[in-house]
Design a protein around this motif. Structure first.
Motif, PDB file in Angstrom:
ATOM      1  N   ASN A   1       0.782  -1.348   0.168  1.00  0.00           N
ATOM      2  CA  ASN A   1      -0.034  -0.017   0.498  1.00  0.00           C
ATOM      3  C   ASN A   1       0.525   1.423  -0.054  1.00  0.00           C
ATOM      4  OD1 ASN A   1      -2.222   1.456  -0.369  1.00  0.00           O
ATOM      5  ND2 ASN A   1      -2.303   1.890   2.672  1.00  0.00           N
ATOM      6  N   LYS A   2       2.454   1.111   0.399  1.00  0.00           N
ATOM      7  CA  LYS A   2       3.070   2.190   0.702  1.00  0.00           C
ATOM      8  C   LYS A   2       3.346   2.336  -0.608  1.00  0.00           C
ATOM      9  CE  LYS A   2       4.183   3.165   4.886  1.00  0.00           C
ATOM     10  NZ  LYS A   2       5.203   3.104   5.938  1.00  0.00           N
ATOM     11  N   PHE A   3       3.999   1.263  -0.927  1.00  0.00           N
ATOM     12  CA  PHE A   3       4.708   0.870  -2.297  1.00  0.00           C
ATOM     13  C   PHE A   3       3.891   1.644  -3.494  1.00  0.00           C
ATOM     14  CE2 PHE A   3       6.996  -1.655  -5.573  1.00  0.00           C
ATOM     15  CZ  PHE A   3       7.664  -1.068  -5.406  1.00  0.00           C
ATOM     16  N   LEU A   4       3.214   1.594  -3.537  1.00  0.00           N
ATOM     17  CA  LEU A   4       2.254   2.233  -4.324  1.00  0.00           C
ATOM     18  C   LEU A   4       1.470   3.428  -4.303  1.00  0.00           C
ATOM     19  CD1 LEU A   4       0.255  -1.740  -5.548  1.00  0.00           C
ATOM     20  CD2 LEU A   4       2.544  -0.553  -6.215  1.00  0.00           C
ATOM     21  N   GLN A   5       1.341   3.873  -3.289  1.00  0.00           N
ATOM     22  CA  GLN A   5       0.173   4.744  -2.808  1.00  0.00           C
ATOM     23  C   GLN A   5       0.630   6.239  -3.235  1.00  0.00           C
ATOM     24  OE1 GLN A   5      -2.143   6.561  -1.782  1.00  0.00           O
ATOM     25  NE2 GLN A   5      -2.465   4.614  -0.303  1.00  0.00           N
ATOM     26  N   PRO A   6       2.035   6.323  -4.290  1.00  0.00           N
ATOM     27  CA  PRO A   6       2.744   7.419  -4.561  1.00  0.00           C
ATOM     28  C   PRO A   6       1.798   7.569  -6.676  1.00  0.00           C
ATOM     29  CG  PRO A   6       4.413   6.506  -3.385  1.00  0.00           C
ATOM     30  CD  PRO A   6       3.413   5.783  -3.551  1.00  0.00           C
ATOM     31  N   ILE A   7       1.878   6.397  -6.961  1.00  0.00           N
ATOM     32  CA  ILE A   7       1.377   6.311  -8.022  1.00  0.00           C
ATOM     33  C   ILE A   7       0.002   6.584  -8.536  1.00  0.00           C
ATOM     34  CG2 ILE A   7       0.753   5.116 -10.209  1.00  0.00           C
ATOM     35  CD1 ILE A   7       2.487   2.346  -9.186  1.00  0.00           C
ATOM     36  N   PRO A   8      -0.230   7.933  -9.292  1.00  0.00           N
ATOM     37  CA  PRO A   8      -1.559   8.818  -9.330  1.00  0.00           C
ATOM     38  C   PRO A   8      -2.705   7.422 -10.126  1.00  0.00           C
ATOM     39  CG  PRO A   8      -0.140   9.815 -10.872  1.00  0.00           C
ATOM     40  CD  PRO A   8       0.620   8.588  -9.898  1.00  0.00           C
ATOM     41  N   GLY A   9      -4.070   7.802  -9.778  1.00  0.00           N
ATOM     42  CA  GLY A   9      -5.225   7.328 -10.203  1.00  0.00           C
ATOM     43  C   GLY A   9      -5.177   6.492 -10.132  1.00  0.00           C
ATOM     44  N   ILE A  10      -5.010   5.026  -9.326  1.00  0.00           N
ATOM     45  CA  ILE A  10      -5.276   4.007  -9.200  1.00  0.00           C
ATOM     46  C   ILE A  10      -5.674   3.849  -7.588  1.00  0.00           C
ATOM     47  CG2 ILE A  10      -3.129   2.700 -10.444  1.00  0.00           C
ATOM     48  CD1 ILE A  10      -1.935   2.081  -7.677  1.00  0.00           C
ATOM     49  N   LYS A  11      -7.002   2.436  -7.684  1.00  0.00           N
ATOM     50  CA  LYS A  11      -7.166   2.544  -6.560  1.00  0.00           C
ATOM     51  C   LYS A  11      -7.032   1.314  -5.737  1.00  0.00           C
ATOM     52  CE  LYS A  11     -11.485   1.184  -6.491  1.00  0.00           C
ATOM     53  NZ  LYS A  11     -13.478   1.008  -6.423  1.00  0.00           N
ATOM     54  N   ILE A  12      -6.731   1.170  -4.688  1.00  0.00           N
ATOM     55  CA  ILE A  12      -6.122  -0.013  -3.985  1.00  0.00           C
ATOM     56  C   ILE A  12      -6.824  -0.875  -3.315  1.00  0.00           C
ATOM     57  CG2 ILE A  12      -3.871  -0.794  -2.433  1.00  0.00           C
ATOM     58  CD1 ILE A  12      -2.547   1.685  -2.937  1.00  0.00           C
ATOM     59  N   THR A  13      -6.718  -2.248  -3.399  1.00  0.00           N
ATOM     60  CA  THR A  13      -8.383  -2.580  -2.929  1.00  0.00           C
ATOM     61  C   THR A  13      -7.644  -4.110  -2.222  1.00  0.00           C
ATOM     62  OG1 THR A  13      -8.988  -3.577  -5.034  1.00  0.00           O
ATOM     63  CG2 THR A  13     -10.058  -2.081  -3.966  1.00  0.00           C
ATOM     64  N   ARG A  14      -8.049  -4.485  -1.566  1.00  0.00           N
ATOM     65  CA  ARG A  14      -8.044  -6.354  -0.480  1.00  0.00           C
ATOM     66  C   ARG A  14      -9.303  -6.692  -0.490  1.00  0.00           C
ATOM     67  NH1 ARG A  14      -5.825  -6.168   5.075  1.00  0.00           N
ATOM     68  NH2 ARG A  14      -5.990  -8.004   4.388  1.00  0.00           N
ATOM     69  N   LEU A  15      -9.295  -8.426  -0.419  1.00  0.00           N
ATOM     70  CA  LEU A  15     -10.093  -9.199  -0.684  1.00  0.00           C
ATOM     71  C   LEU A  15     -11.338  -8.127   0.984  1.00  0.00           C
ATOM     72  CD1 LEU A  15      -8.752 -12.638  -1.024  1.00  0.00           C
ATOM     73  CD2 LEU A  15      -9.669 -10.261  -2.886  1.00  0.00           C
ATOM     74  N   ALA A  16     -12.095  -8.763   0.950  1.00  0.00           N
ATOM     75  CA  ALA A  16     -13.335  -8.861   1.896  1.00  0.00           C
ATOM     76  C   ALA A  16     -13.507  -9.814   2.931  1.00  0.00           C
ATOM     77  CB  ALA A  16     -14.555  -8.743   1.416  1.00  0.00           C
ATOM     78  N   ARG A  17     -13.741  -9.317   3.563  1.00  0.00           N
ATOM     79  CA  ARG A  17     -13.543 -10.082   4.814  1.00  0.00           C
ATOM     80  C   ARG A  17     -13.657 -11.462   5.022  1.00  0.00           C
ATOM     81  NH1 ARG A  17      -8.351  -9.583   7.645  1.00  0.00           N
ATOM     82  NH2 ARG A  17      -8.038  -7.051   8.141  1.00  0.00           N
ATOM     83  N   GLY A  18     -14.763 -12.002   4.243  1.00  0.00           N
ATOM     84  CA  GLY A  18     -14.983 -13.207   4.051  1.00  0.00           C
ATOM     85  C   GLY A  18     -14.143 -14.590   4.039  1.00  0.00           C
ATOM     86  N   LEU A  19     -12.606 -13.979   4.267  1.00  0.00           N
ATOM     87  CA  LEU A  19     -11.833 -15.433   4.429  1.00  0.00           C
ATOM     88  C   LEU A  19     -11.534 -15.166   5.653  1.00  0.00           C
ATOM     89  CD1 LEU A  19      -9.653 -14.493   1.188  1.00  0.00           C
ATOM     90  CD2 LEU A  19     -10.774 -17.149   1.658  1.00  0.00           C
ATOM     91  N   PRO A  20     -10.931 -16.250   6.862  1.00  0.00           N
ATOM     92  CA  PRO A  20     -10.927 -15.750   8.127  1.00  0.00           C
ATOM     93  C   PRO A  20      -9.346 -15.795   8.509  1.00  0.00           C
ATOM     94  CG  PRO A  20     -12.206 -17.848   7.279  1.00  0.00           C
ATOM     95  CD  PRO A  20     -11.271 -17.493   5.984  1.00  0.00           C
ATOM     96  N   MET A  21      -9.447 -14.856   9.595  1.00  0.00           N
ATOM     97  CA  MET A  21      -7.359 -14.594   9.410  1.00  0.00           C
ATOM     98  C   MET A  21      -6.965 -15.513   9.884  1.00  0.00           C
ATOM     99  SD  MET A  21      -5.821 -12.116   9.848  1.00  0.00           S
ATOM    100  CE  MET A  21      -3.970 -11.842  10.459  1.00  0.00           C
ATOM    101  N   GLY A  22      -6.127 -15.993   9.451  1.00  0.00           N
ATOM    102  CA  GLY A  22      -4.835 -16.660   9.310  1.00  0.00           C
ATOM    103  C   GLY A  22      -5.220 -17.942   8.092  1.00  0.00           C
ATOM    104  N   SER A  23      -6.692 -17.711   7.323  1.00  0.00           N
ATOM    105  CA  SER A  23      -6.516 -19.002   6.338  1.00  0.00           C
ATOM    106  C   SER A  23      -5.844 -18.443   5.320  1.00  0.00           C
ATOM    107  CB  SER A  23      -7.706 -18.698   6.500  1.00  0.00           C
ATOM    108  OG  SER A  23      -8.398 -17.606   5.373  1.00  0.00           O
ATOM    109  N   ASP A  24      -5.439 -19.833   4.543  1.00  0.00           N
ATOM    110  CA  ASP A  24      -4.936 -19.312   2.604  1.00  0.00           C
ATOM    111  C   ASP A  24      -6.040 -19.972   2.142  1.00  0.00           C
ATOM    112  OD1 ASP A  24      -2.637 -19.616   4.417  1.00  0.00           O
ATOM    113  OD2 ASP A  24      -2.017 -21.635   4.060  1.00  0.00           O
ATOM    114  N   ILE A  25      -5.396 -18.487   1.151  1.00  0.00           N
ATOM    115  CA  ILE A  25      -6.694 -18.403  -0.550  1.00  0.00           C
ATOM    116  C   ILE A  25      -6.658 -19.940  -0.599  1.00  0.00           C
ATOM    117  CG2 ILE A  25      -6.476 -17.367  -2.492  1.00  0.00           C
ATOM    118  CD1 ILE A  25      -4.908 -14.776  -0.955  1.00  0.00           C
ATOM    119  N   GLU A  26      -5.508 -20.191  -0.849  1.00  0.00           N
ATOM    120  CA  GLU A  26      -5.606 -21.931  -1.832  1.00  0.00           C
ATOM    121  C   GLU A  26      -6.674 -22.981  -1.159  1.00  0.00           C
ATOM    122  OE1 GLU A  26      -2.162 -25.564  -2.333  1.00  0.00           O
ATOM    123  OE2 GLU A  26      -2.020 -23.580  -1.417  1.00  0.00           O
TER     124      GLU A  26
END
Length: 201
Positions: free
Chosen positions: A158-183
């Motif tokens: 998020n900090k690395f990409l913030q300086p780039i103008p015109g982009i929205k930075i999003t993340r997956l919704a909290r439907g995934l439990p904390m500590g779980s694997d996307i796989e």
């Protein structure tokens, strides 16, 4: 003294190097192969031989048998303005199986983990900024596992990409439990997490 002939022992040792495969499991796998006919063994070994021709996509770092781009990056129907960042190749495949995402991917090749020596310079970030600018990306989705390493990587990106103008930075919704694997997430949960993604604060 070896318990088995050298050729068999070598194959057991090779299987034993695979993740999650212990010595006993390696032996069972080799014994299974040995019980098959010559045609099966030839076909089985041929699949391993074919892997030597695998390349890495020059754009997203996905596996590819082409010299430059993988089938996803080379698909003109994909939305090049949305870029989904994932940790590894299997995460990309899991998201593809939901059949809900039509953008492009970028495989990081890991997540930040200083204890294991994985620092930002070890991630596939070299061509990320160039891809974002070249494709006029408007949204970057950080599709990383909701564990400590994933959260730390999300904060860094998020900090690395913030300086780039015109982009929205999003993340997956909290439907995934904390500590779980996307796989290991089921397709419905992952599809909902993608659809309900939110901006990174």
């Amino acid at each position: 003294m070896a318990r088995f002939p050298e050729q068999i022992q070598n194959l057991i040792d090779d299987f034993n190097t695979l993740p999650g495969i212990g010595r006993k499991t390696a032996e069972r796998l080799v014994f299974f192969v040995l019980k098959q006919n010559a045609a099966y063994i030839h076909k089985f070994s041929g699949h391993f031989e074919q892997l030597s021709a695998v390349n890495k996509c020059q754009e997203c770092h996905n596996f590819s048998f082409a010299q430059t781009l993988c089938s996803i990056c080379d698909d003109p129907k994909r939305d090049k303005t949305i870029l989904c960042l994932v940790e590894e190749h299997h995460d990309l495949n899991v998201i593809e199986e939901t059949d809900t995402f039509r953008g492009l991917y970028h495989i990081l090749g890991g997540v930040l983990n200083p204890l294991e020596g994985i620092t930002p310079d070890k991630l596939n970030l070299q061509n990320l900024i160039d891809r974002i600018k070249k494709n006029k990306v408007t949204e970057v989705i950080l599709a990383l596992n909701p564990d400590m390493q994933g959260e730390a990587t999300i904060m860094y990106l998020n900090k690395f990409l913030q300086p780039i103008p015109g982009i929205k930075i999003t993340r997956l919704a909290r439907g995934l439990p904390m500590g779980s694997d996307i796989e290991y997430a089921d397709e419905v949960t992952l599809a909902n997490a993608l659809s309900n993604r939110r901006e990174v604060n």
